[in-house]
Design a protein around this motif. Structure first.
Motif, PDB file in Angstrom:
ATOM      1  N   ILE A 291       4.264   5.133   4.212  1.00 34.42           N
ATOM      2  CA  ILE A 291       5.387   4.472   3.548  1.00 34.42           C
ATOM      3  C   ILE A 291       5.364   2.975   3.836  1.00 34.42           C
ATOM      4  CG2 ILE A 291       7.891   4.350   3.408  1.00 34.42           C
ATOM      5  CD1 ILE A 291       6.682   6.825   2.137  1.00 34.42           C
ATOM      6  N   LEU A 292       5.011   2.618   5.061  1.00 29.06           N
ATOM      7  CA  LEU A 292       4.952   1.199   5.419  1.00 29.06           C
ATOM      8  C   LEU A 292       3.892   0.472   4.596  1.00 29.06           C
ATOM      9  CD1 LEU A 292       5.858  -1.126   7.236  1.00 29.06           C
ATOM     10  CD2 LEU A 292       4.140  -0.377   8.909  1.00 29.06           C
ATOM     11  N   VAL A 293       2.719   1.084   4.464  1.00 26.35           N
ATOM     12  CA  VAL A 293       1.646   0.466   3.680  1.00 26.35           C
ATOM     13  C   VAL A 293       2.054   0.331   2.221  1.00 26.35           C
ATOM     14  CG1 VAL A 293      -0.712   0.797   2.833  1.00 26.35           C
ATOM     15  CG2 VAL A 293      -0.179   1.223   5.237  1.00 26.35           C
ATOM     16  N   LEU A 294       2.693   1.369   1.681  1.00 31.35           N
ATOM     17  CA  LEU A 294       3.132   1.328   0.286  1.00 31.35           C
ATOM     18  C   LEU A 294       4.151   0.214   0.058  1.00 31.35           C
ATOM     19  CD1 LEU A 294       3.266   2.523  -2.574  1.00 31.35           C
ATOM     20  CD2 LEU A 294       4.982   4.153  -1.718  1.00 31.35           C
ATOM     21  N   LEU A 295       5.131   0.119   0.941  1.00 32.03           N
ATOM     22  CA  LEU A 295       6.167  -0.903   0.790  1.00 32.03           C
ATOM     23  C   LEU A 295       5.612  -2.312   0.979  1.00 32.03           C
ATOM     24  CD1 LEU A 295       9.089   0.841   2.704  1.00 32.03           C
ATOM     25  CD2 LEU A 295       8.918   0.484   0.246  1.00 32.03           C
ATOM     26  N   VAL A 296       4.765  -2.485   1.994  1.00 26.89           N
ATOM     27  CA  VAL A 296       4.192  -3.806   2.248  1.00 26.89           C
ATOM     28  C   VAL A 296       3.300  -4.238   1.085  1.00 26.89           C
ATOM     29  CG1 VAL A 296       2.597  -5.087   3.724  1.00 26.89           C
ATOM     30  CG2 VAL A 296       4.340  -3.632   4.754  1.00 26.89           C
ATOM     31  N   ALA A 297       2.504  -3.314   0.559  1.00 25.83           N
ATOM     32  CA  ALA A 297       1.633  -3.653  -0.566  1.00 25.83           C
ATOM     33  C   ALA A 297       2.446  -4.070  -1.787  1.00 25.83           C
ATOM     34  CB  ALA A 297       0.733  -2.472  -0.902  1.00 25.83           C
ATOM     35  N   THR A 298       3.508  -3.319  -2.069  1.00 24.54           N
ATOM     36  CA  THR A 298       4.361  -3.666  -3.206  1.00 24.54           C
ATOM     37  C   THR A 298       5.059  -5.001  -2.993  1.00 24.54           C
ATOM     38  OG1 THR A 298       4.750  -1.306  -3.561  1.00 24.54           O
ATOM     39  CG2 THR A 298       6.208  -2.839  -4.692  1.00 24.54           C
ATOM     40  N   ALA A 299       5.526  -5.236  -1.773  1.00 26.70           N
ATOM     41  CA  ALA A 299       6.198  -6.504  -1.473  1.00 26.70           C
ATOM     42  C   ALA A 299       5.237  -7.682  -1.577  1.00 26.70           C
ATOM     43  CB  ALA A 299       6.819  -6.437  -0.079  1.00 26.70           C
ATOM     44  N   VAL A 300       3.993  -7.496  -1.131  1.00 28.15           N
ATOM     45  CA  VAL A 300       3.003  -8.574  -1.212  1.00 28.15           C
ATOM     46  C   VAL A 300       2.692  -8.910  -2.669  1.00 28.15           C
ATOM     47  CG1 VAL A 300       0.593  -9.159  -0.750  1.00 28.15           C
ATOM     48  CG2 VAL A 300       1.998  -8.148   1.050  1.00 28.15           C
ATOM     49  N   VAL A 301       2.544  -7.877  -3.485  1.00 27.11           N
ATOM     50  CA  VAL A 301       2.277  -8.115  -4.912  1.00 27.11           C
ATOM     51  C   VAL A 301       3.453  -8.836  -5.561  1.00 27.11           C
ATOM     52  CG1 VAL A 301       1.897  -6.993  -7.139  1.00 27.11           C
ATOM     53  CG2 VAL A 301       0.694  -6.174  -5.107  1.00 27.11           C
ATOM     54  N   ALA A 302       4.672  -8.364  -5.275  1.00 24.53           N
ATOM     55  CA  ALA A 302       5.854  -9.011  -5.848  1.00 24.53           C
ATOM     56  C   ALA A 302       5.982 -10.455  -5.378  1.00 24.53           C
ATOM     57  CB  ALA A 302       7.108  -8.222  -5.482  1.00 24.53           C
ATOM     58  N   GLY A 303       5.718 -10.692  -4.089  1.00 19.61           N
ATOM     59  CA  GLY A 303       5.780 -12.057  -3.585  1.00 19.61           C
ATOM     60  C   GLY A 303       4.716 -12.957  -4.183  1.00 19.61           C
ATOM     61  N   SER A 304       3.534 -12.409  -4.385  1.00 18.40           N
ATOM     62  CA  SER A 304       2.454 -13.195  -4.991  1.00 18.40           C
ATOM     63  C   SER A 304       2.793 -13.585  -6.423  1.00 18.40           C
ATOM     64  CB  SER A 304       1.149 -12.398  -4.956  1.00 18.40           C
ATOM     65  OG  SER A 304       0.784 -12.064  -3.625  1.00 18.40           O
ATOM     66  N   VAL A 305       3.371 -12.644  -7.155  1.00 17.98           N
ATOM     67  CA  VAL A 305       3.773 -12.957  -8.531  1.00 17.98           C
ATOM     68  C   VAL A 305       4.848 -14.037  -8.548  1.00 17.98           C
ATOM     69  CG1 VAL A 305       4.871 -12.008 -10.609  1.00 17.98           C
ATOM     70  CG2 VAL A 305       3.131 -10.691  -9.402  1.00 17.98           C
ATOM     71  N   SER A 306       5.774 -13.966  -7.604  1.00 17.55           N
ATOM     72  CA  SER A 306       6.848 -14.965  -7.549  1.00 17.55           C
ATOM     73  C   SER A 306       6.301 -16.349  -7.220  1.00 17.55           C
ATOM     74  CB  SER A 306       7.886 -14.547  -6.504  1.00 17.55           C
ATOM     75  OG  SER A 306       8.447 -13.287  -6.814  1.00 17.55           O
TER      76      SER A 306
END
Length: 223
Positions: free
Chosen positions: A42-57
């Motif tokens: 779950i941690l890897v899934l959340l961190v990966a999604t957050a990194v992608v969202a942050g990169s897009v921002s």
């Protein structure tokens, strides 16, 4: 104020909004990670999604420097002109859409955890987290949709008008979620059924002593 200073002010506001959303995303990530008993998947899934969202921002904000000022979209007011072009609006739409995806993932994981453990129906802390998460997600969906719509409308004066409102709503809701969990009136025992507000340590000690005494007397009678 010159146009250059106006644009710097606009960039500061966008970076500030991104920083605010990053703090909120971190709180939601830790909250969901704890809900799943510190599961690494779950941690890897959340961190990966957050990194992608942050990169897009970050990409959406930095890419604005490549756009030239469009005089046709300017408001032509004797003040700081913070109008946004159609290209900038489409880029910023991607940033807020990525945040909406992250919020959706957190909400889905919270509901799945509640259904798997039957905590949604038994009550307790898990039920409180699900209800608070649902309220947060429902209000943020409406705020994010309104924010995205303002970026895609062709009216320059309407682009980005809901950014500050979205930040205020998200900050208020995430504060409510954290404070609601720490409310002394909502503290529960390990099973999550009996509120500690109605039970004192003296009462627990008395009950335990009485139970041990009765068990000891029964053993002596049998002996």
């Amino acid at each position: 104020m010159s146009e250059v200073r106006c644009r710097r002010l606009q960039s500061f506001h966008q970076y500030y909004a991104m920083l605010t959303q990053s703090v909120i995303a971190a709180i939601l990530l830790i909250r969901t990670y704890a809900l799943y008993n510190r599961s690494r998947r779950i941690l890897v899934l959340l961190v990966a999604t957050a990194v992608v969202a942050g990169s897009v921002s970050v990409w959406s904000i930095l890419s604005e420097r490549n756009f030239t000022f469009n005089a046709e979209t300017a408001m032509h007011l004797p003040s700081c002109d913070l109008s946004i072009s159609n290209q900038q609006g489409r880029r910023l739409t991607g940033a807020w859409s990525s945040m909406l995806v992250f919020d959706t993932l957190v909400f889905i994981l919270t509901v799945l955890r509640a259904v798997q453990s039957n905590g949604l129906w038994r009550g307790g802390l898990l039920r409180l987290m699900v209800l608070d998460g649902a309220a947060y997600y429902g209000l943020m969906v409406m705020a994010n949709i309104a924010n995205i719509v303002t970026f895609v409308v062709p009216v320059p004066t309407a682009k980005g008008m809901c950014v500050s409102l979205t930040n205020v709503i998200s900050s208020t809701l995430i504060s409510r979620i954290m404070l609601n969990i720490r409310d002394p009136a909502r503290r529960v025992l390990t099973e999550g059924h009996i509120p500690l507000g109605k039970i004192t340590l003296d009462t627990l000690a008395t009950e335990c002593t009485h139970t041990v005494s009765e068990d000891f007397e029964d053993v002596m009678i049998i002996a």
